[in-house]
Design an enzyme around this catalytic site. Sequence first.
Site, short mmCIF file in Angstrom:
data_model
loop_
_atom_site.label_atom_id
_atom_site.label_comp_id
_atom_site.label_asym_id
_atom_site.label_seq_id
_atom_site.Cartn_x
_atom_site.Cartn_y
_atom_site.Cartn_z
N GLU A 145 13.69 -47.16 29.53
CA GLU A 145 12.24 -47.11 29.69
C GLU A 145 11.83 -47.31 31.15
OE1 GLU A 145 11.08 -45.51 27.46
OE2 GLU A 145 9.72 -46.75 26.31
N THR A 198 3.66 -41.33 30.99
CA THR A 198 3.31 -42.76 30.93
C THR A 198 3.08 -43.30 32.34
OG1 THR A 198 4.71 -42.92 28.99
CG2 THR A 198 4.07 -44.98 30.01
P1 ADP Z 1 7.15 -40.69 26.21
O1 ADP Z 1 6.10 -41.75 26.01
O2 ADP Z 1 6.92 -39.51 25.32
O3 ADP Z 1 8.52 -41.20 26.18
P2 ADP Z 1 7.25 -40.84 29.03
O4 ADP Z 1 6.31 -40.27 30.04
O5 ADP Z 1 7.35 -42.32 28.89
O6 ADP Z 1 6.91 -40.14 27.65
O7 ADP Z 1 8.74 -40.35 29.35
C1 ADP Z 1 8.99 -39.03 29.59
C2 ADP Z 1 9.72 -38.91 30.93
O8 ADP Z 1 11.05 -39.41 30.80
C3 ADP Z 1 9.82 -37.46 31.32
O9 ADP Z 1 9.66 -37.38 32.73
C4 ADP Z 1 11.25 -37.08 30.95
O10 ADP Z 1 11.78 -36.05 31.75
C5 ADP Z 1 11.98 -38.40 31.19
N1 ADP Z 1 13.22 -38.49 30.38
C6 ADP Z 1 14.46 -38.69 30.85
N2 ADP Z 1 15.34 -38.70 29.83
C7 ADP Z 1 14.65 -38.49 28.70
C8 ADP Z 1 15.03 -38.40 27.34
N3 ADP Z 1 16.30 -38.47 26.94
N4 ADP Z 1 14.05 -38.23 26.44
C9 ADP Z 1 12.76 -38.12 26.83
N5 ADP Z 1 12.33 -38.20 28.10
C10 ADP Z 1 13.28 -38.39 29.04
#
Ligand code: ADP
Length: 324
Positions: A145, A198
Amino acid sequence: MDLTKTSIDKNTNAEIMLDEIKVFAPATVANVGCAFDILGFALHNIGDEMIFRKTEKLGITIISKGLGNLPTEPKKNVAGVVAIEMLKDKNMQFGIEIEINKLINPGSGMGSSAASASGAAFGINKLFGWNYNSHELVHFAMQGEKLASGAEHADNVAPAITGKFALIRGYNPLDMIEIDAPKDLYCTIIHPQIEIKTIEARKILPKEIALKNAVIQWGNVAGLISGLYQSNYELIGRSMKDIIIEPVRADLIPDFYELKNAAIQAGALGCSIAGSGPAVFAFSKGETIAKAVKHAFNDTYKNNGISYHLFVSKICDQGARLMD
Ligand code: ADP
């Protein structure tokens, strides 16, 4: 379940023994209206699938399938970051392939990164037969995260590991409490197909809040938690009021207040932004009302030119789990 499979090394044509497991990693909704950064819940039938394979080749390999066009470099993928942390903790080298079938869009507010991070912590623990408990698995998943959102928040990864509702009372040290969902509590979600990261949605938040607003907000948080424990649906509904975060983030979501009004008109207990959005969720008592809310969301959005997905789900009483 026989987890042992064989594969052929393309270079040598030799047969390699591989252990393989398949994991379901649930979508989650954090914040739950008023409880910013401290409460989340897992969805029953929405989530990613992940396959973990032991490989003879040392190191971490990521295969990304499905939505999102994710980075496959381990340090840039949340699942890879979690694997690296677990490897460091065991002070050992291993070869592992993580195949992510991404069914939750990144940047949706439905815990896409948390699903991968917690699925990785759970899956690697299972694949190698280690005994990390759920508290430790959440710690590992929080490292993922940190990569995705810039903060080590646990309100998505905790319910993605434990299921149910997870309350994060504090972080130093991590103090998490599992709360069962009232049995007739249903969640309806609309996910407009726009991306809100986020990390960006955190930048617009106020740095300070007035004491009078804090009093209202923590009254609602306490009411929401009491409502969950007492299965008091009306109390849950009237406590789902966020006067601090929702008004700031509502502007990021087209027609947010129209969606909210439509959900309440259709009988929902309450409605707010899922995580940092753009998904919007509503709680209802019973599936019939939850489906009526789905129709109300649909009617609100069908003519506004933005495509969207709709879901109705119970709260999942299990977090990440093995699939057959
Ligand atoms: P969510 O709340 O849907 O998880 P976030 O903005 O917190 O969205 O996270 C998405 C970000 O994390 C994107 O930039 C994405 O490229 C990155 N990321 C890296 N690895 C992963 C993964 N395995 N799954 C989802 N997002 C990922």
